[in-house]
Design a protein around this motif. Sequence first.
Motif, PDB file in Angstrom:
ATOM      1  N   ASP A  20       0.826  -1.206   0.000  1.00  0.00           N
ATOM      2  CA  ASP A  20       0.000   0.000   0.000  1.00  0.00           C
ATOM      3  C   ASP A  20       0.862   1.259   0.000  1.00  0.00           C
ATOM      4  OD1 ASP A  20      -2.556   1.330   0.108  1.00  0.00           O
ATOM      5  OD2 ASP A  20      -2.213   1.690   2.236  1.00  0.00           O
ATOM      6  N   LYS A  21       1.924   1.257   0.793  1.00  0.00           N
ATOM      7  CA  LYS A  21       2.790   2.436   0.901  1.00  0.00           C
ATOM      8  C   LYS A  21       3.652   2.644  -0.342  1.00  0.00           C
ATOM      9  CE  LYS A  21       3.136   2.516   5.924  1.00  0.00           C
ATOM     10  NZ  LYS A  21       4.001   2.314   7.087  1.00  0.00           N
ATOM     11  N   LYS A  22       4.113   1.560  -0.959  1.00  0.00           N
ATOM     12  CA  LYS A  22       5.066   1.652  -2.067  1.00  0.00           C
ATOM     13  C   LYS A  22       4.419   1.857  -3.424  1.00  0.00           C
ATOM     14  CE  LYS A  22       8.996  -0.828  -0.198  1.00  0.00           C
ATOM     15  NZ  LYS A  22       9.913  -1.953  -0.384  1.00  0.00           N
ATOM     16  N   ASN A  23       3.164   1.494  -3.582  1.00  0.00           N
ATOM     17  CA  ASN A  23       2.540   1.546  -4.894  1.00  0.00           C
ATOM     18  C   ASN A  23       1.334   2.485  -4.864  1.00  0.00           C
ATOM     19  OD1 ASN A  23       1.292   1.074  -7.354  1.00  0.00           O
ATOM     20  ND2 ASN A  23       1.839  -1.084  -7.369  1.00  0.00           N
ATOM     21  N   SER A  24       1.517   3.660  -5.414  1.00  0.00           N
ATOM     22  CA  SER A  24       0.433   4.650  -5.396  1.00  0.00           C
ATOM     23  C   SER A  24      -0.719   4.261  -6.320  1.00  0.00           C
ATOM     24  CB  SER A  24       0.974   6.028  -5.782  1.00  0.00           C
ATOM     25  OG  SER A  24       1.494   5.998  -7.103  1.00  0.00           O
ATOM     26  N   ASN A  25      -0.521   3.262  -7.179  1.00  0.00           N
ATOM     27  CA  ASN A  25      -1.594   2.801  -8.067  1.00  0.00           C
ATOM     28  C   ASN A  25      -2.538   1.825  -7.378  1.00  0.00           C
ATOM     29  OD1 ASN A  25      -0.610   4.275 -10.248  1.00  0.00           O
ATOM     30  ND2 ASN A  25       0.785   2.638 -10.815  1.00  0.00           N
ATOM     31  N   LEU A  26      -2.179   1.398  -6.162  1.00  0.00           N
ATOM     32  CA  LEU A  26      -2.993   0.448  -5.428  1.00  0.00           C
ATOM     33  C   LEU A  26      -3.487   1.064  -4.131  1.00  0.00           C
ATOM     34  CD1 LEU A  26      -0.755  -2.742  -5.705  1.00  0.00           C
ATOM     35  CD2 LEU A  26      -2.832  -2.273  -6.984  1.00  0.00           C
ATOM     36  N   LYS A  27      -4.614   0.584  -3.660  1.00  0.00           N
ATOM     37  CA  LYS A  27      -5.126   0.981  -2.360  1.00  0.00           C
ATOM     38  C   LYS A  27      -5.527  -0.276  -1.615  1.00  0.00           C
ATOM     39  CE  LYS A  27      -6.677   3.487   0.964  1.00  0.00           C
ATOM     40  NZ  LYS A  27      -5.725   3.694   2.023  1.00  0.00           N
ATOM     41  N   GLY A  38      -8.420  -3.513  21.555  1.00  0.00           N
ATOM     42  CA  GLY A  38      -7.037  -3.159  21.845  1.00  0.00           C
ATOM     43  C   GLY A  38      -6.065  -4.017  21.061  1.00  0.00           C
ATOM     44  N   GLN A  39      -6.411  -5.297  20.874  1.00  0.00           N
ATOM     45  CA  GLN A  39      -5.523  -6.198  20.133  1.00  0.00           C
ATOM     46  C   GLN A  39      -5.388  -5.773  18.677  1.00  0.00           C
ATOM     47  OE1 GLN A  39      -3.639  -8.460  21.532  1.00  0.00           O
ATOM     48  NE2 GLN A  39      -2.730  -9.118  19.627  1.00  0.00           N
ATOM     49  N   HIS A  40      -6.502  -5.395  18.040  1.00  0.00           N
ATOM     50  CA  HIS A  40      -6.438  -4.884  16.664  1.00  0.00           C
ATOM     51  C   HIS A  40      -5.497  -3.685  16.590  1.00  0.00           C
ATOM     52  CE1 HIS A  40     -10.328  -6.973  15.832  1.00  0.00           C
ATOM     53  NE2 HIS A  40      -9.846  -7.017  14.613  1.00  0.00           N
ATOM     54  N   GLU A  41      -5.666  -2.770  17.521  1.00  0.00           N
ATOM     55  CA  GLU A  41      -4.864  -1.547  17.513  1.00  0.00           C
ATOM     56  C   GLU A  41      -3.381  -1.853  17.663  1.00  0.00           C
ATOM     57  OE1 GLU A  41      -6.819   0.496  20.674  1.00  0.00           O
ATOM     58  OE2 GLU A  41      -8.250   1.431  19.327  1.00  0.00           O
ATOM     59  N   ILE A  42      -3.034  -2.776  18.541  1.00  0.00           N
ATOM     60  CA  ILE A  42      -1.635  -3.149  18.745  1.00  0.00           C
ATOM     61  C   ILE A  42      -1.047  -3.745  17.466  1.00  0.00           C
ATOM     62  CG2 ILE A  42      -0.116  -4.775  19.962  1.00  0.00           C
ATOM     63  CD1 ILE A  42      -2.010  -4.349  22.422  1.00  0.00           C
ATOM     64  N   ILE A  43      -1.788  -4.647  16.842  1.00  0.00           N
ATOM     65  CA  ILE A  43      -1.315  -5.293  15.613  1.00  0.00           C
ATOM     66  C   ILE A  43      -1.093  -4.253  14.515  1.00  0.00           C
ATOM     67  CG2 ILE A  43      -1.989  -6.867  13.747  1.00  0.00           C
ATOM     68  CD1 ILE A  43      -3.455  -8.501  16.000  1.00  0.00           C
ATOM     69  N   LEU A  44      -2.056  -3.365  14.327  1.00  0.00           N
ATOM     70  CA  LEU A  44      -1.934  -2.347  13.282  1.00  0.00           C
ATOM     71  C   LEU A  44      -0.815  -1.361  13.591  1.00  0.00           C
ATOM     72  CD1 LEU A  44      -5.697  -1.725  12.536  1.00  0.00           C
ATOM     73  CD2 LEU A  44      -4.045  -3.010  11.156  1.00  0.00           C
ATOM     74  N   PHE A  45      -0.645  -0.992  14.855  1.00  0.00           N
ATOM     75  CA  PHE A  45       0.442  -0.096  15.249  1.00  0.00           C
ATOM     76  C   PHE A  45       1.788  -0.765  14.980  1.00  0.00           C
ATOM     77  CE2 PHE A  45       3.518   1.535  18.325  1.00  0.00           C
ATOM     78  CZ  PHE A  45       3.445   2.891  18.049  1.00  0.00           C
ATOM     79  N   LYS A  48       2.815  -0.688  11.541  1.00  0.00           N
ATOM     80  CA  LYS A  48       2.978   0.692  11.052  1.00  0.00           C
ATOM     81  C   LYS A  48       1.897   1.095  10.038  1.00  0.00           C
ATOM     82  CE  LYS A  48       7.943   0.712  11.930  1.00  0.00           C
ATOM     83  NZ  LYS A  48       7.894  -0.267  12.936  1.00  0.00           N
ATOM     84  N   TYR A  49       0.666   0.664  10.350  1.00  0.00           N
ATOM     85  CA  TYR A  49      -0.474   1.011   9.505  1.00  0.00           C
ATOM     86  C   TYR A  49      -1.047   2.335   9.986  1.00  0.00           C
ATOM     87  CZ  TYR A  49      -4.939   0.586   7.052  1.00  0.00           C
ATOM     88  OH  TYR A  49      -6.024   0.794   6.235  1.00  0.00           O
ATOM     89  N   ASN A  50      -1.107   3.313   9.088  1.00  0.00           N
ATOM     90  CA  ASN A  50      -1.594   4.645   9.452  1.00  0.00           C
ATOM     91  C   ASN A  50      -3.049   4.866   9.078  1.00  0.00           C
ATOM     92  OD1 ASN A  50       0.971   5.381  10.395  1.00  0.00           O
ATOM     93  ND2 ASN A  50       1.616   5.920   8.326  1.00  0.00           N
ATOM     94  N   GLY A  51      -3.635   3.925   8.382  1.00  0.00           N
ATOM     95  CA  GLY A  51      -5.013   4.084   7.942  1.00  0.00           C
ATOM     96  C   GLY A  51      -6.005   3.637   8.989  1.00  0.00           C
TER      97      GLY A  51
END
Length: 117
Positions: A20-27, A38-45, A48-51
Amino acid sequence: VWGDWCSPCIAKLPKLIEIDKKNSNLKVVLVADGYLTGQHEIILFDAKYNGQPYILDAKTYGTDVKNKLRRLNPDLCPTCKFQPGFPQNYIFKEDGSLLLYHVGAMSDSLLVTLGII
């Protein structure tokens, strides 16, 4: 579609975020099974997911994991034959048509074949 209890989902998450970060043609759109705990948040953090992931609404899709996926499938791909399992991967072309419906973690070789990496 992923869950915080799904080890193949968690293992592939960093690769999807990198794509997602490297390819601006994809989302890449993450759809989380259940509530953003809380577990979801920890995994995403940690990944390094900012979305903001989408959370499957219990009022619409229920609370049983198998039934949620069965109800979500026609919303994302009305022509796909539902297959149980996690993660559920839907890859769409820019025009909104489905390129691939795949159950289970996608291998890097499949992602290369599809031109994603």
